[in-house]
Design a protein around this motif. Sequence first.
Motif, mmCIF file in Angstrom:
data_model
loop_
_atom_site.group_PDB
_atom_site.id
_atom_site.type_symbol
_atom_site.label_atom_id
_atom_site.label_comp_id
_atom_site.label_asym_id
_atom_site.label_seq_id
_atom_site.Cartn_x
_atom_site.Cartn_y
_atom_site.Cartn_z
ATOM 1 N N PRO A 1 69.782 67.411 0.975
ATOM 2 C CA PRO A 1 69.393 66.174 0.274
ATOM 3 C C PRO A 1 69.606 66.279 -1.230
ATOM 4 C CG PRO A 1 67.748 66.764 1.911
ATOM 5 C CD PRO A 1 68.709 67.914 1.844
ATOM 6 N N PHE B 1 66.886 62.179 -4.317
ATOM 7 C CA PHE B 1 66.443 61.487 -3.109
ATOM 8 C C PHE B 1 64.923 61.524 -3.003
ATOM 9 C CE2 PHE B 1 65.418 61.734 1.501
ATOM 10 C CZ PHE B 1 65.815 60.448 1.840
ATOM 11 N N GLY C 1 61.519 60.501 -0.684
ATOM 12 C CA GLY C 1 61.095 60.209 0.672
ATOM 13 C C GLY C 1 59.774 60.884 0.987
ATOM 14 N N ARG D 1 65.652 51.098 3.431
ATOM 15 C CA ARG D 1 67.004 51.359 2.938
ATOM 16 C C ARG D 1 67.834 50.086 2.932
ATOM 17 N NH1 ARG D 1 68.653 54.562 6.719
ATOM 18 N NH2 ARG D 1 67.711 56.418 5.784
ATOM 19 N N ASN E 1 68.865 54.927 -3.152
ATOM 20 C CA ASN E 1 68.224 56.156 -2.684
ATOM 21 C C ASN E 1 68.994 56.793 -1.520
ATOM 22 O OD1 ASN E 1 66.228 58.152 -2.801
ATOM 23 N ND2 ASN E 1 64.997 57.160 -1.231
ATOM 24 N N LYS F 1 70.828 59.809 0.561
ATOM 25 C CA LYS F 1 70.298 61.136 0.854
ATOM 26 C C LYS F 1 71.257 62.253 0.461
ATOM 27 C CE LYS F 1 67.914 63.745 4.455
ATOM 28 N NZ LYS F 1 67.387 63.727 5.846
ATOM 29 N N THR F 2 72.564 62.094 0.730
ATOM 30 C CA THR F 2 73.534 63.149 0.475
ATOM 31 C C THR F 2 74.572 62.689 -0.546
ATOM 32 O OG1 THR F 2 74.998 62.444 2.274
ATOM 33 C CG2 THR F 2 73.233 64.012 2.819
#
Length: 836
Positions: free
Chosen positions: A388, A392, A394, A414, A501, A503-504
Motif C-alpha cells: 500500500p 493510502f 483506511g 471509493r 485514495n 491503494k497501490t
Amino acid sequence: MALPPEFFWALTETLIYLCILLFLIIMLKVLVKVARQRMLPRPKYVATDATFTDYARGQNWSWDWCLVFPVRNEHQKTPWADLSVAKQRRLEHYSMRYVIERLETGAGLETKLFRSHDRSLVFCKIRASSERLKEEAARTRYTLMLCPSEVRRRIEAGGPVDALGAASWYPRRNGWALPERPTKMYDTEIRDEFQQSSLSYEAYIYGRYDPRPEVASAYATHLPGNSIFTGVDRLKLILSIMEADAKSRGAQIDVNQLVEAKVLEAAYPLHADGELFALMDRWITFRAKEWAVTQPVEAIKDYFGERIGMYFYFNGYYARWLLYASAMGLFAQIIMLAGLFRLQNIIVPCYAVAMSLWTTLFLETWKERQVEKAMQWGMTGFAVSERPRPQFEGREIHSPVTGLPELYFPTAERFRLRAWSYVAMFWTLVLVFGVFACIMTAEAYFSTRPLSNRIDPGHSTYDDTGMFLGELISQISMALAMFAAGALLVPLARRLNEYENHKTDTEFENHLISKVFVLQFATAYGPLFYIATVMDYMPAWTGKRRWGCRGSEGCFDDVQTQLAIIFCVRILARNLIDVVVPSLVILRRERREQDLGDEYENPTDPGAMRKRQTSPTEEQFRKEHYHHLFGTFNDYSEIVIQFGYTTLFAVAFPLAPLFAYVNSFVGLRTDAFKICHNMRRPWPTGCATIGSWLTVLDIVSYTATVTNALLVTFTGGFLANRTLFVRFLFFLLYEFVLLGVKIIYLLLRDDVPFEVELQVKRARFLTRKIVADEPDAADLLRDDSDDDDGDGASSLHDSRASSSHAYARTSFAVHDRDPEERMAALKDPDAFGAFA
C-alpha cells in the motif's frame, strides 16, 4: 507573371518556422557547452576507504544511499502528530538512533553520519559489502545476467559430476559419448539450422543468483567495480535490505513511508561522479553523428534503472521515426508553398494517408522493440510486488485471506470519491472552455472593422502576414492559454487522484494517466477541433461573417496557422522552463555562495580551509527530487501531446513532424541535462513496457485517422465543388479503407517477435541447466538401432529408458579422450568434474 501575395505570406511563415528551429539548435549548443563545463572533475577531498575497496573481491565502489534526518529539539512537534492513530503507533519509535541501529546491527549495512553545513540536518550514508549484497540476492532470487562465454562453455561441457561420478545433465555439443558405449557418438549441439534468429543462443541470458561457488562464477561482471552487480543492482538490493523484515535479516524500515511522514527529510541514491561523467560524455553531445538520435541506452539503464532507460529508448525511437514523417511533410509543404493547386489537391490527401499509415507502423514496431528490449534487460515477465502507498488511508482490519492486519477502504466510498473527482474535472473543463470562448470572441471582433482599423490603422501586419494584428495577438493568446491550461491541469489531476485514495502505485498511475489524458486532450485539441469542424458553419448559423474562417476555401488555413503558433509557443516555453529557468536558479545560487566567500582555497591543505565545506552528498540533497513515479510521467505526457499535434492535424501543418523531430532531439538532451545536473539520482525501478501510455498513443492514432479524413473531405478546399452527400461518402470510404488497412496489418503482425520468443525459451532452458542443475529426462537419448556402433553422430533415442537407475544419472565422457584417460576420470570424480 507576378506571384500572388499568398505565396509571400507562406514564404514568410516558413522562414519564421526555420528561425525558431535554428533558435532551438543554438539553445542545444549552449546547453551542451554548459554541461561540458560542469563535467570538470571536482576537488577530491574525501579519502578513499582502502579497507572497503577491493577490486579482486568485486567491491570497488563508495557509498550508495543516503538518509537525511532533521535535527529537532524536545519542544518541537513530531511530524506525524497529524496522522491517524494507527500510523502514529507505527512511527513513534522510529527515532534516528533506532533507524541507525536497525541498519547496522539488524541489517548488516555500513553507515557514516555527519551534519549538514548549517548543522540543521544529519546525513547518513549507507553501503553494503559484496558478501552482504550476494546474501540478499540469494534470498530474493535476484536476477542477474550470465556471462555469454561461460554459458557456452558450461552448456557444451555438461552438468557437474557428483562424488559417484554421475552427471546431472548431458553436454550440448557434437561428438561426445557415454562411458558405457564409448564408440557411440551423440550430437546434441544447440544450432540454428534455418537461421530463425540473428542472436546466438548464449546472448541475453538472465538467471536467479545462486551462491554456490560452481555457479557464482557464471555471472557476468561489470566495470568499473569488477562486480556481478551494476550500480542499479546495488541500489535495489540495499533498498530491499532496508525494507526486509527482521527474520530475513533486514532493517524493517519502509523508507518511502518515513519520507512521507517527515521522519526523514529525504532518502535518495548517491551519484557516482566517475560513472555519471562517463555517461554524460556519450549522452549530452552535439556531434554530427548523434543527429540520428543515437543514445547510450544500455549505460542509461545501468545507471538510472530500467524505467528511465525505457523512457529514453522510446523517446529516441520516436524521434527516429519522426525523421521519416519530416521528409514526407517537408515535401508536402514545398508543394503547398509553390502554389501548385492541381498537384496540391493530390499530394495533401496522399500525405494524410501516409501519416495514418505512419502512426500504425510506428506504434506496432515499437511494441516489438519494447518486448525485445525487455528481453535484453532481463525484464521479461516483470511484475512488481506492491505494498500500500504511504498516502493510502483506511481502517485496519484482519485480512479475510491471511488473518493478518491490513488496511481496508470501502468500495462504496471509493466510487463516491471518484464520482466527485470527475464532477470537478467537468466543471474545470467548462471554465477552461469559457476562457477559450472569450479569446475566440475577441479574435472575431479584432479581425473585422472597425476594431481592426483602430488596432492597426495602416494594415501593415496584414500586408506582411495575411492576418490582422488583433487576430495574430488573439491566436498567440490562445496558444499561451492552451499551454497554461495543460500545465495547470496536471497538478489538479494529481490532487484529484490523491483525493480518490488509491491503494497501490500502479492503480494510482493508471487512473492519473486517464485523468491527464482526458484533461489535456480537451484543452490541447479542443480549439483546433472547433476550428476544423464547426467554425466554417458559424456565419450561416449566426448571420455574421466575423464568426467564420479567414480563407475563402474553408478553415484549412486557420487550422494551419493556429497549429503552427501552438507548436512554436509550446516548444519555446517548454525549453525555457526545462533549461533556462533551472540554469538561472543554479547560477544564482552559485553566485550567492561566492558572495559569502569561498568554501576553501586548497582542499588538499587542511590549514588553508577557512570554514566547513559543503559535501557532495549535501549538494545533491539541495537538488530537486526526481520522483520514481512522477519523474517520467510528465515527460510521457508531453510526448503524447506532441504526438497528437503531429498526427491529428497532419494535413493542415505538414511541417509539424519536422518541428516535433527537432523538439524531440533537443528534448532528449535537455532531459539528460535535467536528470544528470538538476535532479537527485532517481530511485531505480524495473520496467518491461511503457505501460498505459501505449494505449493512449493507440487511441490518438485511431483518432488521427478520423480527424485527417475530416480535414481532407470537409475543412479543406479539395472537394469544394462537391455536395455534402458526396463529401460524406468520400469520408466513409476514406475512413473505412484506412481502418481496414490498420486492422489487417495488426492481424498479420505479432506484438512479440518470434526471435524474442525463441530467445526467452533458450534462456529458460539454459538457466534450468546451468543454475538449477535440472537433470535430463531418462528417455532423452534414442538409438537408431541397438547394434549401431558406428563412428557417425547418432540421433537422440530412448535407450536410457531401459537402462538401470544408476545409468539414469551416469557420467559422460568426451570422444576425443583415449580409453585409459576416460577410465581414470571415472575413478577420480574430482578430476572428471574439473574436466567437465
